[in-house]
Write an enzyme that holds these catalytic residues in place. Structure first.
Site, PDB file in Angstrom:
ATOM      1  N   TYR A 146       0.956  -1.303   0.004  1.00 20.67           N
ATOM      2  CA  TYR A 146      -0.033   0.063   0.018  1.00 20.67           C
ATOM      3  C   TYR A 146       0.859   1.301   0.042  1.00 20.67           C
ATOM      4  O   TYR A 146       0.679   2.169  -0.934  1.00 20.67           O
ATOM      5  CB  TYR A 146      -0.928  -0.013   1.223  1.00 20.67           C
ATOM      6  CG  TYR A 146      -1.824   1.199   1.275  1.00 20.67           C
ATOM      7  CD1 TYR A 146      -3.214   1.343   0.616  1.00 20.67           C
ATOM      8  CD2 TYR A 146      -1.464   2.301   2.159  1.00 20.67           C
ATOM      9  CE1 TYR A 146      -3.978   2.365   0.845  1.00 20.67           C
ATOM     10  CE2 TYR A 146      -2.442   3.328   2.298  1.00 20.67           C
ATOM     11  CZ  TYR A 146      -3.685   3.329   1.561  1.00 20.67           C
ATOM     12  OH  TYR A 146      -4.349   4.449   1.612  1.00 20.67           O
ATOM     13  N   LYS A 150       1.640   4.051  -3.224  1.00 27.28           N
ATOM     14  CA  LYS A 150       1.242   5.442  -2.898  1.00 27.28           C
ATOM     15  C   LYS A 150       2.802   6.162  -3.361  1.00 27.28           C
ATOM     16  O   LYS A 150       2.523   7.113  -3.843  1.00 27.28           O
ATOM     17  CB  LYS A 150       0.854   5.670  -1.457  1.00 27.28           C
ATOM     18  CG  LYS A 150      -0.448   4.909  -1.176  1.00 27.28           C
ATOM     19  CD  LYS A 150      -1.553   5.500  -1.942  1.00 27.28           C
ATOM     20  CE  LYS A 150      -2.895   5.068  -1.644  1.00 27.28           C
ATOM     21  NZ  LYS A 150      -4.044   5.536  -2.582  1.00 27.28           N
TER      22      LYS A 150
HETATM   23  N1  LIG Z   1      -9.283   5.223   4.247  1.00 29.70           N
HETATM   24  C1  LIG Z   1      -8.300   5.829   4.838  1.00 29.70           C
HETATM   25  O1  LIG Z   1      -8.068   5.950   6.142  1.00 29.70           O
HETATM   26  C2  LIG Z   1      -7.174   6.489   3.915  1.00 29.70           C
HETATM   27  C3  LIG Z   1      -6.283   7.067   4.695  1.00 29.70           C
HETATM   28  C4  LIG Z   1      -4.913   7.842   4.023  1.00 29.70           C
HETATM   29  C5  LIG Z   1      -5.138   7.693   2.379  1.00 29.70           C
HETATM   30  N2  LIG Z   1      -6.193   7.372   2.162  1.00 29.70           N
HETATM   31  C6  LIG Z   1      -6.224   7.331   0.497  1.00 29.70           C
HETATM   32  O2  LIG Z   1      -7.308   8.518   0.379  1.00 29.70           O
HETATM   33  C7  LIG Z   1      -7.713   8.340  -1.190  1.00 29.70           C
HETATM   34  C8  LIG Z   1      -9.467   8.652  -0.865  1.00 29.70           C
HETATM   35  O3  LIG Z   1      -9.622   7.756  -0.036  1.00 29.70           O
HETATM   36  P1  LIG Z   1     -11.215   7.881   0.268  1.00 29.70           P
HETATM   37  O4  LIG Z   1     -11.544   6.806   1.399  1.00 29.70           O
HETATM   38  O5  LIG Z   1     -11.683   9.226   0.222  1.00 29.70           O
HETATM   39  O6  LIG Z   1     -11.726   7.164  -0.895  1.00 29.70           O
HETATM   40  P2  LIG Z   1     -13.079   6.052  -1.246  1.00 29.70           P
HETATM   41  O7  LIG Z   1     -14.220   6.753  -0.554  1.00 29.70           O
HETATM   42  O8  LIG Z   1     -12.901   4.754  -1.092  1.00 29.70           O
HETATM   43  O9  LIG Z   1     -13.373   6.509  -2.747  1.00 29.70           O
HETATM   44  C9  LIG Z   1     -12.595   6.037  -3.884  1.00 29.70           C
HETATM   45  C10 LIG Z   1     -13.085   6.517  -5.375  1.00 29.70           C
HETATM   46  O10 LIG Z   1     -12.324   5.904  -6.115  1.00 29.70           O
HETATM   47  C11 LIG Z   1     -12.939   5.708  -7.249  1.00 29.70           C
HETATM   48  N3  LIG Z   1     -12.619   4.118  -7.488  1.00 29.70           N
HETATM   49  C12 LIG Z   1     -12.234   3.110  -6.701  1.00 29.70           C
HETATM   50  N4  LIG Z   1     -12.090   2.066  -7.509  1.00 29.70           N
HETATM   51  C13 LIG Z   1     -12.428   2.357  -8.786  1.00 29.70           C
HETATM   52  C14 LIG Z   1     -12.337   1.811 -10.126  1.00 29.70           C
HETATM   53  N5  LIG Z   1     -11.716   0.450 -10.295  1.00 29.70           N
HETATM   54  N6  LIG Z   1     -12.456   2.532 -11.194  1.00 29.70           N
HETATM   55  C15 LIG Z   1     -12.740   3.656 -11.252  1.00 29.70           C
HETATM   56  N7  LIG Z   1     -12.937   4.548 -10.003  1.00 29.70           N
HETATM   57  C16 LIG Z   1     -12.690   3.878  -8.945  1.00 29.70           C
HETATM   58  C17 LIG Z   1     -14.367   5.344  -6.545  1.00 29.70           C
HETATM   59  O11 LIG Z   1     -15.475   5.556  -7.445  1.00 29.70           O
HETATM   60  P3  LIG Z   1     -16.785   4.723  -7.259  1.00 29.70           P
HETATM   61  O12 LIG Z   1     -17.625   5.557  -6.288  1.00 29.70           O
HETATM   62  O13 LIG Z   1     -17.248   4.492  -8.605  1.00 29.70           O
HETATM   63  O14 LIG Z   1     -16.499   3.264  -6.517  1.00 29.70           O
HETATM   64  C18 LIG Z   1     -14.571   6.712  -5.556  1.00 29.70           C
HETATM   65  O15 LIG Z   1     -14.765   7.762  -6.389  1.00 29.70           O
HETATM   66  C19 LIG Z   1      -7.403   7.188  -1.479  1.00 29.70           C
HETATM   67  O16 LIG Z   1      -6.566   7.188  -2.312  1.00 29.70           O
HETATM   68  C20 LIG Z   1      -7.119   6.390  -0.065  1.00 29.70           C
HETATM   69  O17 LIG Z   1      -5.984   5.309  -0.565  1.00 29.70           O
HETATM   70  C21 LIG Z   1      -7.266   6.610   2.700  1.00 29.70           C
END
Ligand SMILES: NC(=O)c1ccc[n+]([C@@H]2O[C@H](COP(=O)([O-])OP(=O)(O)OC[C@H]3O[C@@H](n4cnc5c(N)ncnc54)[C@H](OP(=O)(O)O)[C@@H]3O)[C@@H](O)[C@H]2O)c1
Length: 242
Positions: A146, A150
């Protein structure tokens, strides 16, 4: 300070700029869109995603900002180069998990390949600044997939040479997610214990990330490439400076 922000916003508005968001259906993306709509900084916001969004409860069309949606096939992004053309600023909050993607390679495909290809098309289409949400501990040499992915995507986008490139590395995102993610839930419980050390220790509310991305856009960075770690995101997202 409030007046400074108001005049920064007004100056920005006068420039009549446009932006796109990748991942506007996700948790950060939704908060980012809302923040951008509320502050009306751009005259046009394009949502680039794999599906059309309906916004059941909130219409993002209200106010002076035009919201456009472009539905693309991320496996054939070259066919959708037009969707990436003519934007001044790009925001990327795209991402998945290994569990959701079904495999490590599926995760890499989304979090690295889709992001990098989108950035390439945006750059070719005239976009001058790219704001990318990655993660705390991103490191292209990490032994953990992961964090390595990134770090690799950060480096890949960096090599494209945007006029401005801002990387946001939030720690655990604090959000009431509809979807069940047991590992994230567990991490929230675990890091909750450490919140006595400081509110920005290993977590950040999702609204703070969105606000930090927008507020940071208004500021002239010291360098072409900047990295905002969790503490800086927290501080900017809560209304403070970096
Ligand atoms: N979760 C955490 O605690 C955390 C911590 C640090 C950083 N991050 C990073 O921050 C970023 C945003 O996180 P988040 O939790 O806000 O994201 P999220 O709610 O999981 O949303 C992800 C977005 O990516 C799109 N996506 C996912 N798979 C896809 C695919 N196969 N094709 C096209 N689009 C796709 C989704 O579209 P759909 O709605 O169509 O699925 C959605 O718009 C990510 O890169 C994550 O790794 C997360």
């Amino acid at each position: 300070m409030a007046e400074d922000m108001a005049s920064l916003e007004e100056n920005f508005r006068q420039q009549n700029r446009s932006c796109f968001i990748l991942g506007a259906s996700g948790e950060t993306g939704k908060a980012l869109l809302q923040e951008l709509m509320e502050r009306s900084l751009f005259s046009r916001i394009t949502l680039i995603g794999r599906r059309r969004l309906t916004f059941e409860d909130k219409a993002p069309h209200a106010g002076p900002v035009e919201v456009v949606q472009e539905v693309v096939d991320f496996e054939k992004l070259d066919d959708y180069a037009a969707a990436f053309r003519g934007h001044d600023v790009g925001y990327c909050c795209l991402g998945t998990t290994r569990y959701k993607a079904g495999s490590s390679s599926g995760f890499v495909r989304v979090d690295h390949d889709y992001v990098l290809k989108s950035a390439e098309l945006a750059k070719a289409g005239g976009c001058s600044q790219f704001h990318l949400e990655t993660s705390a501990l991103a490191d292209k040499n990490s032994v953990f997939l992961y964090f390595r992915v990134k770090g690799q995507v950060e480096a890949g986008v960096g090599a494209l040479g945007f006029g401005r490139y801002s990387i946001y590395r939030p720690a655990l995102l604090l959000v009431d997610r509809q979807e069940s993610r047991p590992a994230e839930w567990l991490a929230r419980k675990f890091f909750g214990v450490f919140s006595v050390i400081g509110p920005a220790f290993m977590s950040v509310p999702i609204q703070a990330v969105a606000k930090a991305m927008v507020t940071n856009t208004l500021h002239q960075p010291r360098n072409k490439t900047e990295i905002l770690e969790n503490k800086a995101i927290y501080s900017l997202g809560k209304g403070g400076g970096q």
